[in-house]
Design a protein around this motif. Structure first.
Motif, PDB file in Angstrom:
ATOM      1  N   SER A  21      41.657  47.926  60.140  1.00 49.83           N
ATOM      2  CA  SER A  21      42.644  47.204  59.342  1.00 49.83           C
ATOM      3  C   SER A  21      43.971  47.300  60.074  1.00 49.83           C
ATOM      4  CB  SER A  21      42.760  47.781  57.930  1.00 49.83           C
ATOM      5  OG  SER A  21      43.349  49.052  57.950  1.00 49.83           O
ATOM      6  N   VAL A  22      44.739  46.232  59.981  1.00 50.33           N
ATOM      7  CA  VAL A  22      46.074  46.189  60.571  1.00 50.33           C
ATOM      8  C   VAL A  22      47.062  45.897  59.456  1.00 50.33           C
ATOM      9  CG1 VAL A  22      45.211  45.488  62.834  1.00 50.33           C
ATOM     10  CG2 VAL A  22      45.962  43.744  61.213  1.00 50.33           C
ATOM     11  N   ARG A  23      48.330  46.243  59.672  1.00 47.45           N
ATOM     12  CA  ARG A  23      49.319  46.167  58.602  1.00 47.45           C
ATOM     13  C   ARG A  23      50.544  45.370  59.022  1.00 47.45           C
ATOM     14  NH1 ARG A  23      50.121  51.727  56.388  1.00 47.45           N
ATOM     15  NH2 ARG A  23      48.221  51.086  55.287  1.00 47.45           N
ATOM     16  N   LEU A  24      50.874  44.413  58.181  1.00 42.54           N
ATOM     17  CA  LEU A  24      52.094  43.631  58.329  1.00 42.54           C
ATOM     18  C   LEU A  24      53.160  44.247  57.434  1.00 42.54           C
ATOM     19  CD1 LEU A  24      53.540  40.990  59.319  1.00 42.54           C
ATOM     20  CD2 LEU A  24      52.677  39.938  57.210  1.00 42.54           C
ATOM     21  N   HIS A  25      54.326  44.530  58.002  1.00 39.74           N
ATOM     22  CA  HIS A  25      55.477  45.011  57.240  1.00 39.74           C
ATOM     23  C   HIS A  25      56.443  43.838  57.113  1.00 39.74           C
ATOM     24  CE1 HIS A  25      54.389  49.298  57.745  1.00 39.74           C
ATOM     25  NE2 HIS A  25      53.907  48.889  58.916  1.00 39.74           N
ATOM     26  N   ALA A  26      56.643  43.362  55.881  1.00 41.23           N
ATOM     27  CA  ALA A  26      57.533  42.219  55.656  1.00 41.23           C
ATOM     28  C   ALA A  26      57.956  42.180  54.194  1.00 41.23           C
ATOM     29  CB  ALA A  26      56.823  40.914  56.024  1.00 41.23           C
ATOM     30  N   TYR A  27      59.139  41.690  53.926  1.00 42.55           N
ATOM     31  CA  TYR A  27      59.638  41.498  52.563  1.00 42.55           C
ATOM     32  C   TYR A  27      59.645  42.787  51.750  1.00 42.55           C
ATOM     33  CZ  TYR A  27      58.647  36.676  53.871  1.00 42.55           C
ATOM     34  OH  TYR A  27      58.592  35.478  54.528  1.00 42.55           O
ATOM     35  N   GLY A  28      59.824  43.928  52.402  1.00 41.84           N
ATOM     36  CA  GLY A  28      59.805  45.200  51.691  1.00 41.84           C
ATOM     37  C   GLY A  28      58.415  45.606  51.240  1.00 41.84           C
ATOM     38  N   CYS A  29      57.396  44.945  51.774  1.00 35.48           N
ATOM     39  CA  CYS A  29      56.001  45.205  51.403  1.00 35.48           C
ATOM     40  C   CYS A  29      55.178  45.521  52.644  1.00 35.48           C
ATOM     41  CB  CYS A  29      55.401  43.979  50.715  1.00 35.48           C
ATOM     42  SG  CYS A  29      56.176  43.558  49.161  1.00 35.48           S
ATOM     43  N   GLU A  30      53.956  45.960  52.398  1.00 37.72           N
ATOM     44  CA  GLU A  30      52.965  46.138  53.450  1.00 37.72           C
ATOM     45  C   GLU A  30      51.750  45.315  53.054  1.00 37.72           C
ATOM     46  OE1 GLU A  30      54.144  50.780  54.382  1.00 37.72           O
ATOM     47  OE2 GLU A  30      52.336  50.340  53.229  1.00 37.72           O
ATOM     48  N   ALA A  31      51.215  44.555  53.990  1.00 37.88           N
ATOM     49  CA  ALA A  31      50.011  43.759  53.744  1.00 37.88           C
ATOM     50  C   ALA A  31      48.976  44.133  54.802  1.00 37.88           C
ATOM     51  CB  ALA A  31      50.319  42.265  53.796  1.00 37.88           C
ATOM     52  N   ASP A  32      47.825  44.615  54.355  1.00 39.12           N
ATOM     53  CA  ASP A  32      46.748  45.013  55.258  1.00 39.12           C
ATOM     54  C   ASP A  32      45.653  43.963  55.236  1.00 39.12           C
ATOM     55  OD1 ASP A  32      46.726  48.459  55.715  1.00 39.12           O
ATOM     56  OD2 ASP A  32      48.221  47.486  54.482  1.00 39.12           O
ATOM     57  N   ILE A  33      45.012  43.775  56.400  1.00 40.21           N
ATOM     58  CA  ILE A  33      43.860  42.887  56.516  1.00 40.21           C
ATOM     59  C   ILE A  33      42.802  43.596  57.358  1.00 40.21           C
ATOM     60  CG2 ILE A  33      44.764  41.667  58.543  1.00 40.21           C
ATOM     61  CD1 ILE A  33      43.429  39.096  57.410  1.00 40.21           C
ATOM     62  N   LEU A  34      41.542  43.388  56.993  1.00 42.66           N
ATOM     63  CA  LEU A  34      40.413  43.970  57.710  1.00 42.66           C
ATOM     64  C   LEU A  34      39.956  43.007  58.798  1.00 42.66           C
ATOM     65  CD1 LEU A  34      38.239  46.246  57.808  1.00 42.66           C
ATOM     66  CD2 LEU A  34      36.897  44.837  56.219  1.00 42.66           C
ATOM     67  N   LEU A  35      39.751  43.532  60.010  1.00 43.02           N
ATOM     68  CA  LEU A  35      39.309  42.720  61.150  1.00 43.02           C
ATOM     69  C   LEU A  35      38.030  43.304  61.739  1.00 43.02           C
ATOM     70  CD1 LEU A  35      42.755  42.287  62.950  1.00 43.02           C
ATOM     71  CD2 LEU A  35      41.640  40.707  61.345  1.00 43.02           C
ATOM     72  N   GLY A  36      37.162  42.430  62.221  1.00 46.08           N
ATOM     73  CA  GLY A  36      35.947  42.864  62.898  1.00 46.08           C
ATOM     74  C   GLY A  36      34.678  42.512  62.157  1.00 46.08           C
ATOM     75  N   LEU A  37      34.793  41.979  60.949  1.00 39.42           N
ATOM     76  CA  LEU A  37      33.635  41.577  60.153  1.00 39.42           C
ATOM     77  C   LEU A  37      33.768  40.121  59.739  1.00 39.42           C
ATOM     78  CD1 LEU A  37      33.412  44.697  57.781  1.00 39.42           C
ATOM     79  CD2 LEU A  37      32.039  44.251  59.836  1.00 39.42           C
ATOM     80  N   ALA A  38      32.700  39.551  59.218  1.00 37.07           N
ATOM     81  CA  ALA A  38      32.741  38.164  58.744  1.00 37.07           C
ATOM     82  C   ALA A  38      33.490  38.041  57.428  1.00 37.07           C
ATOM     83  CB  ALA A  38      31.317  37.626  58.582  1.00 37.07           C
ATOM     84  N   GLU A  39      33.621  39.167  56.723  1.00 40.03           N
ATOM     85  CA  GLU A  39      34.393  39.199  55.486  1.00 40.03           C
ATOM     86  C   GLU A  39      35.528  40.188  55.652  1.00 40.03           C
ATOM     87  OE1 GLU A  39      31.756  38.048  51.794  1.00 40.03           O
ATOM     88  OE2 GLU A  39      31.090  39.946  52.682  1.00 40.03           O
ATOM     89  N   SER A  40      36.535  40.045  54.805  1.00 39.48           N
ATOM     90  CA  SER A  40      37.743  40.851  54.928  1.00 39.48           C
ATOM     91  C   SER A  40      38.356  41.035  53.550  1.00 39.48           C
ATOM     92  CB  SER A  40      38.730  40.132  55.852  1.00 39.48           C
ATOM     93  OG  SER A  40      39.912  40.888  56.015  1.00 39.48           O
ATOM     94  N   PHE A  41      39.420  41.783  53.496  1.00 37.06           N
ATOM     95  CA  PHE A  41      40.232  41.895  52.291  1.00 37.06           C
ATOM     96  C   PHE A  41      41.686  41.792  52.702  1.00 37.06           C
ATOM     97  CE2 PHE A  41      39.581  46.302  53.727  1.00 37.06           C
ATOM     98  CZ  PHE A  41      40.894  46.703  53.910  1.00 37.06           C
TER      99      PHE A  41
END
Length: 143
Positions: free
Chosen positions: A52-72
């Motif tokens: 998972s990688v994390r975007l820091h923006a707008y005072g928030c953190e947004a994580d996304i899962l990479l490496g699979l056909a599905e993610s969150f």
């Protein structure tokens, strides 16, 4: 659109993408640059070792899962101590294992998985707008 943060919580700092605690996060100026970074990171993963990688923006953190056909996508409103997680199949009773920021073994409920293309779109929409996408269902919680 679903608003995630108020203007008071928004910061003027440049968004960054973090994929490791041992390497510096990279500033992200455009959605095209975000897509390129995520493509590069996704290309270096495999189904045997998703991250998972994390975007820091707008005072928030947004994580996304990479490496699979599905993610969150997992969005944390840091100031409000509130989080939002995508919801896929509520009846999927299993977990997915991955490396949080490429380093920490973590498990997440599979019911939060959505198609990777949808997750990428939701992640990019958050980068572009600071809003959670109305295109997916979200589960809300406090920490």
């Amino acid at each position: 659109m679903i608003r995630i943060v108020s203007r008071e919580h928004m910061t003027s700092t440049q968004p960054t993408l973090q994929w490791s605690e041992s390497q510096p996060a990279e500033e992200v100026r455009t959605s095209e640059q975000l897509d390129q970074l995520v493509d590069r990171l996704a290309g270096s993963t495999s189904p045997d070792s998703p991250i998972s990688v994390r975007l820091h923006a707008y005072g928030c953190e947004a994580d996304i899962l990479l490496g699979l056909a599905e993610s969150f996508v997992y969005v944390t409103d840091v100031a409000a101590r509130r989080y939002y997680t995508t919801v896929g199949d509520l009846y999927f009773d299993d977990v997915v294992s991955f490396l949080l920021l490429g380093q920490h073994h973590t498990e997440f409920e599979c019911r939060h998985l959505i198609p990777l293309a949808t997750a990428r779109s939701v992640f990019r929409e958050f980068f572009d707008t600071g809003h959670r996408s109305a295109a997916v269902k979200w589960e809300e919680g406090w920490y």
